[in-house]
Scaffold this motif. Sequence first.
Motif, mmCIF file in Angstrom:
data_model
loop_
_atom_site.group_PDB
_atom_site.id
_atom_site.type_symbol
_atom_site.label_atom_id
_atom_site.label_comp_id
_atom_site.label_asym_id
_atom_site.label_seq_id
_atom_site.Cartn_x
_atom_site.Cartn_y
_atom_site.Cartn_z
ATOM 1 N N ALA A 61 -1.829 -0.856 8.891
ATOM 2 C CA ALA A 61 -1.680 -1.557 7.489
ATOM 3 C C ALA A 61 -0.324 -2.632 7.694
ATOM 4 N N GLN A 87 -1.365 -5.413 9.610
ATOM 5 C CA GLN A 87 -1.991 -6.525 8.557
ATOM 6 C C GLN A 87 -1.070 -7.155 7.837
ATOM 7 N N GLY A 117 0.923 -1.024 0.181
ATOM 8 C CA GLY A 117 0.008 -0.046 -0.057
ATOM 9 C C GLY A 117 0.876 1.347 -0.131
ATOM 10 N N ARG A 175 2.133 -9.583 -0.416
ATOM 11 C CA ARG A 175 1.427 -9.007 -1.451
ATOM 12 C C ARG A 175 0.722 -9.865 -2.220
ATOM 13 N N ILE A 202 -0.478 -11.521 8.217
ATOM 14 C CA ILE A 202 -0.459 -12.429 7.178
ATOM 15 C C ILE A 202 1.222 -13.003 6.975
ATOM 16 N N THR A 239 -6.487 -12.605 -2.821
ATOM 17 C CA THR A 239 -7.741 -12.355 -1.803
ATOM 18 C C THR A 239 -8.599 -11.020 -2.304
ATOM 19 N N GLY A 240 -7.972 -10.355 -3.368
ATOM 20 C CA GLY A 240 -8.679 -9.232 -3.689
ATOM 21 C C GLY A 240 -8.408 -8.109 -2.750
ATOM 22 N N LYS A 241 -7.378 -8.111 -1.815
ATOM 23 C CA LYS A 241 -7.344 -6.952 -0.848
ATOM 24 C C LYS A 241 -6.159 -6.008 -0.949
ATOM 25 N N LEU A 242 -5.247 -6.395 -2.045
ATOM 26 C CA LEU A 242 -4.276 -5.532 -2.196
ATOM 27 C C LEU A 242 -4.516 -3.936 -2.860
ATOM 28 N N THR A 243 -4.185 -3.096 -1.960
ATOM 29 C CA THR A 243 -4.708 -1.616 -2.354
ATOM 30 C C THR A 243 -3.684 -1.104 -3.422
ATOM 31 N N LEU A 285 -2.531 -10.879 -0.449
ATOM 32 C CA LEU A 285 -3.452 -9.541 -0.770
ATOM 33 C C LEU A 285 -3.948 -9.523 -1.915
#
Length: 190
Positions: free
Chosen positions: A124, A127, A49, A152, A131, A158-162, A155
């Motif tokens: 952030a 988190q 992020g 990374r 992981i 799982t579709g959570k990478l900003t 993330l």
Amino acid sequence: WFKSFDANISVHPASELYIRHAGNVMDVVDLLSGAEMLKGGVPSHEALGTFGYHFDVRGGIEGLEDRTISLGLGVVDHLQPPLFNIGIRHTLVRSLSNLAVISPASGFDGFASSAGRIVEFNVAVGQGVGIAMALATLGDRPLNQMTNQDVRSVLAATGKLTRSYPITYAQASAQLLALETTLTDNVAIA
């Protein structure tokens, strides 16, 4: 205390120890300096992020201006606020294979520590460390060998990478690097 409110709970001992630490830890896998923040932080292919906050030295740093002038570095003020990519490697302790320290300035070097006390940044990074801990446990690997790319990839999967959007201030980064290096090299003179 909860039971005094008629809460229906049971208490179990924790399986891990959490220590809130508000200082700095320097024995980390990858230090993060103020100059690196101004250069954009961790490389984009490692980024978990992006975070931005100005170098907040409200009240000043006593003797800094005199020190920088005496070293021929001029006056240090009004540094560009960094907007930089974040990772987890600055929290992973090098000498203890399974310890990460998430604090307002873990692994921050030089001016970086003045930008690190923001809760959102630590959440952030926390988190990412969570992981990394799960991956290390599942893969029977030491935590301090986990990479930003390991986190990374989870993330992203799982579709959570900003989205990351660092800004590089090359000239300001070079100037701050010279300052941080010179002050570090001359710390014994102080």
